[in-house]
Scaffold this active site. Structure first.
Site, PDB file in Angstrom:
ATOM      1  N   GLN A  19      -4.836  -5.191   6.845  1.00 45.57           N
ATOM      2  CA  GLN A  19      -5.739  -6.108   6.155  1.00 45.57           C
ATOM      3  C   GLN A  19      -5.731  -7.520   6.733  1.00 45.57           C
ATOM      4  O   GLN A  19      -6.534  -8.362   6.310  1.00 45.57           O
ATOM      5  CB  GLN A  19      -5.380  -6.179   4.653  1.00 45.57           C
ATOM      6  CG  GLN A  19      -5.509  -4.872   3.911  1.00 45.57           C
ATOM      7  CD  GLN A  19      -6.956  -4.419   3.749  1.00 45.57           C
ATOM      8  OE1 GLN A  19      -7.892  -5.205   3.925  1.00 45.57           O
ATOM      9  NE2 GLN A  19      -7.155  -3.167   3.397  1.00 45.57           N
ATOM     10  N   LYS A  71     -11.252  -0.804   9.639  1.00 45.67           N
ATOM     11  CA  LYS A  71     -11.264  -2.004   8.800  1.00 45.67           C
ATOM     12  C   LYS A  71     -11.708  -3.245   9.578  1.00 45.67           C
ATOM     13  O   LYS A  71     -11.818  -4.328   9.017  1.00 45.67           O
ATOM     14  CB  LYS A  71      -9.888  -2.227   8.169  1.00 45.67           C
ATOM     15  CG  LYS A  71      -9.483  -1.118   7.199  1.00 45.67           C
ATOM     16  CD  LYS A  71      -8.163  -1.411   6.529  1.00 45.67           C
ATOM     17  CE  LYS A  71      -7.666  -0.228   5.706  1.00 45.67           C
ATOM     18  NZ  LYS A  71      -8.489   0.061   4.523  1.00 45.67           N
ATOM     19  N   HIS A  99       0.853  -1.182   0.000  1.00 44.82           N
ATOM     20  CA  HIS A  99       0.000   0.000   0.000  1.00 44.82           C
ATOM     21  C   HIS A  99       0.894   1.238   0.000  1.00 44.82           C
ATOM     22  O   HIS A  99       1.991   1.229   0.555  1.00 44.82           O
ATOM     23  CB  HIS A  99      -0.860  -0.044   1.272  1.00 44.82           C
ATOM     24  CG  HIS A  99      -1.958   0.953   1.332  1.00 44.82           C
ATOM     25  ND1 HIS A  99      -1.730   2.289   1.595  1.00 44.82           N
ATOM     26  CD2 HIS A  99      -3.305   0.819   1.193  1.00 44.82           C
ATOM     27  CE1 HIS A  99      -2.879   2.939   1.618  1.00 44.82           C
ATOM     28  NE2 HIS A  99      -3.860   2.068   1.375  1.00 44.82           N
ATOM     29  N   CYS A 113      -4.746   2.375  -3.877  1.00 45.91           N
ATOM     30  CA  CYS A 113      -3.572   2.909  -3.162  1.00 45.91           C
ATOM     31  C   CYS A 113      -2.373   1.980  -3.303  1.00 45.91           C
ATOM     32  O   CYS A 113      -1.605   1.781  -2.354  1.00 45.91           O
ATOM     33  CB  CYS A 113      -3.880   3.154  -1.690  1.00 45.91           C
ATOM     34  SG  CYS A 113      -5.158   4.377  -1.409  1.00 45.91           S
ATOM     35  N   ASP A 134       2.638  -4.229   8.202  1.00 46.50           N
ATOM     36  CA  ASP A 134       1.357  -3.571   7.950  1.00 46.50           C
ATOM     37  C   ASP A 134       0.264  -4.618   8.164  1.00 46.50           C
ATOM     38  O   ASP A 134       0.071  -5.507   7.347  1.00 46.50           O
ATOM     39  CB  ASP A 134       1.317  -3.032   6.518  1.00 46.50           C
ATOM     40  CG  ASP A 134      -0.013  -2.353   6.178  1.00 46.50           C
ATOM     41  OD1 ASP A 134      -0.908  -2.329   7.049  1.00 46.50           O
ATOM     42  OD2 ASP A 134      -0.157  -1.879   5.041  1.00 46.50           O
TER      43      ASP A 134
END
Length: 398
Positions: free
Chosen positions: A190, A213, A111, A354, A187
């Protein structure tokens, strides 16, 4: 998942199918009620008053740290509340001491929020930025990180790709980072909402999470920072709430995580974040993960039979989450996305997600893709509705 769960999300009663969960998830009534309870009954600033309202607000705010920490198996003092994953990653980029020639290892799959901060450091300080590329299925090989790990100050990786849903073996990359004395940032935006994630087991130094999210409100997230680093690294932002003592020419920061949470935080958001964690844990992350796998497998099987549809990423259901990027041959992804909603009120995302380098260099899709992403409240019936609509769309061009 049953109708009781869907009833917690009033937006689903409007006849819409929501398949844009990778961008942001819906929010259940229980989370909204927890936030309203703060505003209605004990709204006050935290850690700044001895009166009853401030004491209760502080208690609930600290409780939220505990809930989020337990969710990813870290201590409460290792949970720093921030605005979102983007801010979490940028805080690390802005707070560490960088010198020309320092090495960072990133990836073209990531991302923008886990790539642009490092590009800026390269341009500003002369950082040596190494880029690891995934294979044609969008899967990163940890051994490719090993090639660049020697002397790296920081290694970064996405646990799950937001653009195509592939899962990265971050535990193995973490081992490589530790072998070379490198700090490791994951990260988790997700992954944490969709599977059991143990930050301690991954052995990362930093992890970025966004509440919105994972059923929580917007404007709040968490930077997970390994114990000890919160005091070793000087935070980029200081001020009220993060200070123990101030003289006219010096200051002393307070204990973690407050030393990284300068200013009045998003108190209601943090409380909502904690309530979202409660909601997910009450259902069970393994149950959620299995449900999403069923939906993803069904969607992939149905989509493969539609002429003119190209699906990106691995077909191995154990190496991806419920994020499916695809295109319809001869059609612009934005047009396809619009048709989904106009024809059957199905909300999907279109564009670069993104992740422009991933779109251009890996998928070879300069205009981007259409992305459908699933969550615990989605159903097999919605997948079938999606497949029928996609068939109708594909017939327009063929």
């Amino acid at each position: 998942m049953n109708d009781r769960i869907r009833s917690d999300f009033p937006i689903l009663n409007k006849g819409m199918t929501y398949f844009d969960n990778a961008a942001t998830s819906l929010t259940p009534e229980q989370v909204l009620e927890a936030m309203l309870d703060y505003y209605h009954n004990y709204k006050a600033n935290v850690h700044r008053g001895i009166h009853e309202l401030s004491q209760k607000a502080s208690e609930k705010y600290e409780e939220a740290h505990k809930k989020v920490g337990k969710f990813v198996n870290v201590k409460p003092q290792e949970v720093i509340f921030v605005k979102n994953s983007t801010e979490a990653i940028n805080l690390i980029a802005l707070s560490m001491n960088w010198e020309k020639g320092d090495k960072i290892v990133s990836t073209s799959l990531d991302h923008h929020s886990n790539l642009v901060p490092w590009i800026r450091l390269k341009n500003k300080f002369g950082i040596d930025l190494k880029i690891v590329h995934p294979n044609e299925e969008g899967i990163l090989n940890p051994e490719d990180y090993r090639e660049h790990a020697e002397g790296a100050k920081l290694i970064v990786a996405p646990h799950v790709s937001n653009s195509i849903g592939t899962i990265t073996d971050v535990k193995q990359i973490g081992k490589i980072a530790k072998e070379h004395g490198s700090l490791f940032l994951v990260d988790g935006a997700q992954s944490v909402p969709h599977m059991e994630v143990d930050a301690k087991d991954i052995d990362c130094d930093f992890m970025a999470i966004s509440a919105h999210k994972m059923l929580g409100p917007t404007g709040v997230g968490a930077l997970i920072m390994r114990n000890g680093l919160t005091e070793k690294i000087d935070p980029a932002i200081v001020g009220g709430g993060s200070i123990l003592n101030v003289k006219l020419d010096s200051y002393t920061l307070t204990k973690p995580p407050e030393n990284w949470e300068a200013g009045t935080p998003n108190i209601a958001g943090a409380i909502g974040f904690g309530a979202a964690v409660d909601y997910l844990q009450n259902i069970g992350m393994k149950k959620i993960e299995n449900h999403e796998k069923e939906l993803t497998k069904l969607a992939l099987d149905l989509m493969e039979n539609i002429k003119g549809v190209e699906i990106y990423g691995t077909k191995d259901i154990d190496k991806r989450v419920g994020v499916i990027s695809f295109n319809v041959k001869g059609m612009n992804p934005h047009d396809v996305s619009s048709m989904f909603y106009e024809m059957n009120k199905i909300a999907v995302r279109s564009g670069h997600h993104c992740a422009m380098p991933a779109m251009e260099n890996i998928l070879k899709c300069p205009e981007g893709t259409v992305r459908a992403s699933f969550y615990l409240y989605n159903t097999k019936e919605e997948i079938e509705k999606f497949e029928k609509t996609l068939k109708e769309i594909s017939k327009i061009i063929l």
